[in-house]
Design a protein around this motif. Structure first.
Motif, PDB file in Angstrom:
ATOM      1  N   SER A 194       1.026  -1.212   0.164  1.00 30.18           N
ATOM      2  CA  SER A 194       0.105  -0.152   0.004  1.00 30.18           C
ATOM      3  C   SER A 194       0.854   1.227  -0.127  1.00 30.18           C
ATOM      4  N   TYR A 195       0.329   2.373  -0.027  1.00 29.67           N
ATOM      5  CA  TYR A 195       1.043   3.725  -0.030  1.00 29.67           C
ATOM      6  C   TYR A 195       0.280   4.787   1.110  1.00 29.67           C
ATOM      7  N   ARG A 196       1.387   5.437   1.846  1.00 26.69           N
ATOM      8  CA  ARG A 196       0.659   6.293   2.657  1.00 26.69           C
ATOM      9  C   ARG A 196       0.642   7.686   1.916  1.00 26.69           C
ATOM     10  N   ILE A 197      -0.622   8.312   1.862  1.00 27.21           N
ATOM     11  CA  ILE A 197      -0.683   9.598   1.259  1.00 27.21           C
ATOM     12  C   ILE A 197      -0.699  10.619   2.087  1.00 27.21           C
ATOM     13  N   VAL A 198      -0.050  11.781   1.866  1.00 25.75           N
ATOM     14  CA  VAL A 198      -0.251  13.096   2.337  1.00 25.75           C
ATOM     15  C   VAL A 198      -0.229  14.210   1.442  1.00 25.75           C
ATOM     16  N   GLY A 199      -1.339  15.124   1.551  1.00 24.68           N
ATOM     17  CA  GLY A 199      -1.585  16.095   0.681  1.00 24.68           C
ATOM     18  C   GLY A 199      -2.910  16.854   1.076  1.00 24.68           C
TER      19      GLY A 199
ATOM     20  N   THR B  19      -4.230  13.031   5.550  1.00 24.84           N
ATOM     21  CA  THR B  19      -3.277  12.917   6.521  1.00 24.84           C
ATOM     22  C   THR B  19      -2.635  11.512   6.744  1.00 24.84           C
ATOM     23  N   GLY B  20      -1.992  10.988   5.756  1.00 25.05           N
ATOM     24  CA  GLY B  20      -1.405   9.580   5.929  1.00 25.05           C
ATOM     25  C   GLY B  20      -2.578   8.460   5.547  1.00 25.05           C
ATOM     26  N   ALA B  21      -3.429   8.887   4.652  1.00 21.76           N
ATOM     27  CA  ALA B  21      -4.274   7.990   4.246  1.00 21.76           C
ATOM     28  C   ALA B  21      -3.866   6.855   3.430  1.00 21.76           C
ATOM     29  N   LEU B  22      -4.286   5.723   3.424  1.00 23.83           N
ATOM     30  CA  LEU B  22      -3.842   4.626   2.538  1.00 23.83           C
ATOM     31  C   LEU B  22      -4.433   4.553   1.498  1.00 23.83           C
ATOM     32  N   GLY B  23      -3.675   3.951   0.271  1.00 19.20           N
ATOM     33  CA  GLY B  23      -4.273   3.939  -1.036  1.00 19.20           C
ATOM     34  C   GLY B  23      -3.385   2.703  -1.547  1.00 19.20           C
TER      35      GLY B  23
END
Length: 560
Positions: A223-228, A290-294
Motif C-alpha cells: 500500500s501507499y501512505r498519502i499526504v497532501g 493525513t497519512g491516508a492509505l491507498g
C-alpha cells in the motif's frame, strides 16, 4: 365619491358588503409537471435511431415519465434548497468526516442507481448499444435535477479506469455495478452498492495536475501512505476515490477507500464544503490526506494514463449534462410561450419569439444528436473498433468545449423568455442558470479542452482523417456545409494554439450539421445551416429563422 369601494366599507362597520375582487390569476401557464420528456424530444428519438438504438425508446419511457413527474421536480427543488452539511466530528469529539444530505438527495440517487445510470454499460452481459441507452437515460434523468449527476457520472467513469489493475477491479467493480444505492461509510464488503469519485485538483495547479504536491510513500505491504491537500473533491461521501499523488516514480494514480479493509476510517479529512454558485445539492469538499492509505492503480509514474479513461467518460457526461440543461430550459421556455399572451397575441405565435425559441431548439437538438454520437463511439470503441476510439479522441474535447460553452448563453435566453417570472426562484430557471456554467469548467475548462483538441491531432494524426471520414457522407448536400468542411480542413492542416477555440468550434459544428443532415427533418437541418453557417447572428433569434415545426417538436404537450 372618489373611492367608492373604500367608502362603502367605511360606511358598513359590520363589513357585510363584499369587497371588490383584487386577485384573479389569469394569463399564467399551468405547471409543467407530469409530462413525458420523450414525447417532446423527437431529436432524442431520432438520435437513438441513428445510433442503432431505436428499440430502446420504450425501455426509457418509465424513466422519462419519472423525470417529468411532479414528484421528481419537487425532490429536485428540495435537494437544492436544503444543501448538504459537513459533520466533521460526532457529539463526543470523534472525527467522523461525514456529509449529511436531505432525504430528497437520497431519493434522486436511488432512482439513478436503480435505473443503472451509474454503471450498467460495463456489465459483461450488456448488449451492443448499452452506452447509447445509458447516455439517453442520463440525459433524461438529469432534467429532473443536475447536481446528483456528479457521483453518478464519476462512478460510471471509474470502472474503465479501475481495469488498469485487474485485482482492484475484481474487488470493487461488482459493488460499483450493483443496482443498489447504499449510503454510508462502511467496508466495501458490507455494502450492497458502491459509489466512486476522483481527487485530482490542487490549489496551486488546477488542471495542471503535474504541479500537484501530494505525495504517496510506498509501504512494505504494497500500500501507499498519502499526504497532501486537494482543493476540489466532489461527492466526498462516496466509497472510494481515484487520487493523483507523486510516488518515487512520478505522478501516479491510487485507489483510496473512505473505509479501510479492517473497518477503520481512512485518514481522509474533510476540511470544508465549497460554497458554490450552483450545484447546491451536491457536496464539493477540500480534503486533507493525513497519512491516508491507498493502492496503486496502473503503473507507477503513469497516473495520468490511468485516470484519463475516467476523465474521458466524465467529459462525455458533461456534454450530456449540458444537453440536458438546454433541454430543460427549452421545455420551460416553450411551455411558457405556448400559454402566455402579450399585447393581444400568444407569445409563441409572434415572429420574434418564434425565432428565439427556434434558435434554442436548434441548439438543443444539435447537442442531443452529438451527445448520442459520442456514446455510440464509446460503445463501439470498447467492442473492438479502434477507428471509433480515434474519432472520440478528437471529437470529445472539441464537443466538451463547444456544447458546454454555449449552454449558459442559451439557458440565459430561455430564462428571459419567461420575463420577470424566469428571474424568480419559484420558476426553477435560476437553478438551471446557475448550473449551466459548471459543465464548461468541470473536467477541463474552455482553454484546456480546446487545447486538448490540438493535442489529439499532434499525438494521433489519424484522428483528423477519421473525423473527415465521419463528415464525408453529408458532403454535396448543401454548399454552406461544404464550405464549413473546407474551412475545417484548413484548420486541421495547420493547427495553432491561438486558434484552438476556432478549431473546436468547427469540429463540433460540422459534426452536428452532418448528423442533422443525415438524421433530422429537412426543415431542422436547413434552419441549422442557415443560422450556424449562413448569416449567423450574435444572439439567439437574431437571424429571423422561425419554424412552427421546430416549436411543435419541442413544446411539451404540443403534439397531444
Amino acid at each position: 365619491m372618489p373611492y367608492p369601494a373604500v367608502m362603502t366599507l367605511i360606511g358598513d362597520p359590520d363589513h357585510t358588503t363584499a369587497p371588490a375582487e383584487t386577485h384573479h390569476v389569469h394569463n399564467q401557464p399551468p405547471p409543467l409537471e407530469d409530462f413525458d420528456p420523450l414525447d417532446c424530444d423527437p431529436a432524442l428519438r431520432e438520435a437513438l435511431a441513428a445510433q442503432g438504438a431505436a428499440d430502446r425508446v420504450e425501455a426509457l419511457r418509465p424513466l422519462a415519465r419519472l423525470a417529468g413527474s411532479a414528484t421528481a421536480r419537487e425532490h429536485g427543488r428540495l435537494a437544492n434548497e436544503n444543501p448538504p452539511k459537513l459533520r466533521s466530528h460526532d457529539r463526543y469529539g470523534h472525527r467522523v468526516d461525514e456529509v449529511e444530505f436531505h432525504p430528497s438527495w437520497h431519493w434522486l440517487m436511488e432512482q439513478a442507481v436503480s435505473h443503472g445510470l451509474h454503471a450498467s454499460p460495463w456489465s459483461p452481459e450488456a448488449p451492443l448499444g448499452a452506452h447509447v441507452e445509458r447516455a439517453a437515460g442520463f440525459y433524461l434523468w438529469s432534467q429532473a435535477e443536475a447536481g446528483h449527476g456528479c457521483p453518478v457520472s464519476m462512478t460510471f467513469a471509474a470502472v474503465p479506469a479501475l481495469r488498469h489493475s485487474p485485482e482492484l477491479a475484481a474487488h470493487y467493480e461488482p459493488g460499483l455495478r450493483s443496482g443498489e444505492y447504499d449510503f454510508g461509510l462502511r467496508r466495501a464488503e458490507e455494502k450492497s452498492g458502491l459509489l466512486a469519485g476522483m481527487s485530482m485538483t490542487e490549489k496551486q495547479g488546477g488542471s495542471d495536475v503535474r504541479a500537484n504536491s501530494t505525495t504517496a510513500e510506498p509501504l512494505a505491504d504494497g500500500s501507499y501512505r498519502i499526504v497532501g491537500h486537494k482543493w476540489f473533491t466532489s461527492a466526498p461521501m462516496n466509497d472510494l476515490f481515484l487520487t493523483l499523488a507523486h510516488t518515487p516514480e512520478g505522478l501516479s494514480c491510487l485507489l483510496v477507500p473512505r473505509v479501510l479493509p479492517d473497518g477503520s476510517r481512512n485518514a481522509v479529512r474533510l476540511q470544508r464544503l465549497k460554497d458554490k454558485l450552483g450545484n447546491r445539492s451536491n457536496a464539493s469538499a477540500e480534503i486533507e490526506y493525513t497519512g491516508a492509505l491507498g493502492w496503486l492503480l496502473g503503473e507507477p509514474g503513469r497516473g495520468v494514463r490511468a485516470i484519463i479513461d475516467m476523465v474521458s467518460m466524465t467529459r462525455m457526461d458533461c456534454v450530456l449534462g449540458s444537453a440536458a440543461a438546454l433541454r430543460t430550459a427549452l421545455s420551460e421556455a416553450s411551455h411558457h410561450a405556448a400559454h402566455r399572451c402579450a399585447f393581444g397575441e400568444r407569445l409563441d405565435r409572434t415572429p420574434l419569439m418564434r425565432s428565439v425559441l427556434s434558435d434554442l431548439a436548434l441548439e438543443s437538438e444539435a447537442a442531443t444528436a452529438l451527445g448520442m454520437r459520442l456514446a455510440a463511439a464509446v460503445d463501439r470503441g470498447h467492442r473492438g473498433r479502434p477507428e471509433e476510439t480515434q474519432l472520440l479522441r478528437l471529437l470529445l474535447p472539441a464537443t466538451k468545449y463547444y456544447v458546454c460553452k454555449r449552454t449558459p448563453t442559451a439557458v440565459g435566453e430561455a430564462l428571459e423568455c419567461l420575463g420577470g417570472n424566469g428571474y424568480v426562484e419559484e420558476s426553477g430557471m435560476p437553478r438551471v442558470y446557475r448550473e449551466a456554467p459548471l459543465m464548461s469548467i468541470w473536467e477541463g475548462s474552455g482553454n484546456v479542452t480546446a487545447l486538448d483538441t490540438l493535442r489529439a491531432l499532434h499525438k494521433q494524426p489519424e484522428t483528423s482523417r477519421r473525423l473527415l471520414e465521419e463528415l464525408s457522407p453529408a458532403l454535396g448536400r448543401d454548399e454552406r456545409y461544404d464550405e464549413a468542411v473546407r474551412l475545417l480542413r484548413e484548420e486541421l492542416a495547420a493547427p495553432q494554439p491561438a486558434r484552438a477555440r476556432r478549431l473546436a468550434e468547427l469540429v463540433t459544428l460540422t459534426t452536428q450539421a452532418a448528423l442533422l443532415l443525415r438524421g433530422a427533418p429537412e426543415e431542422v437541418s436547413e434552419a441549422f445551416l442557415a443560422t450556424r453557417f449562413g448569416t449567423p447572428g450574435l444572439t439567439p433569434g437574431s437571424t429571423g429563422v422561425g419554424s412552427r415545426l421546430l416549436l411543435d417538436r419541442v413544446t411539451p404537450g404540443a403534439g397531444a
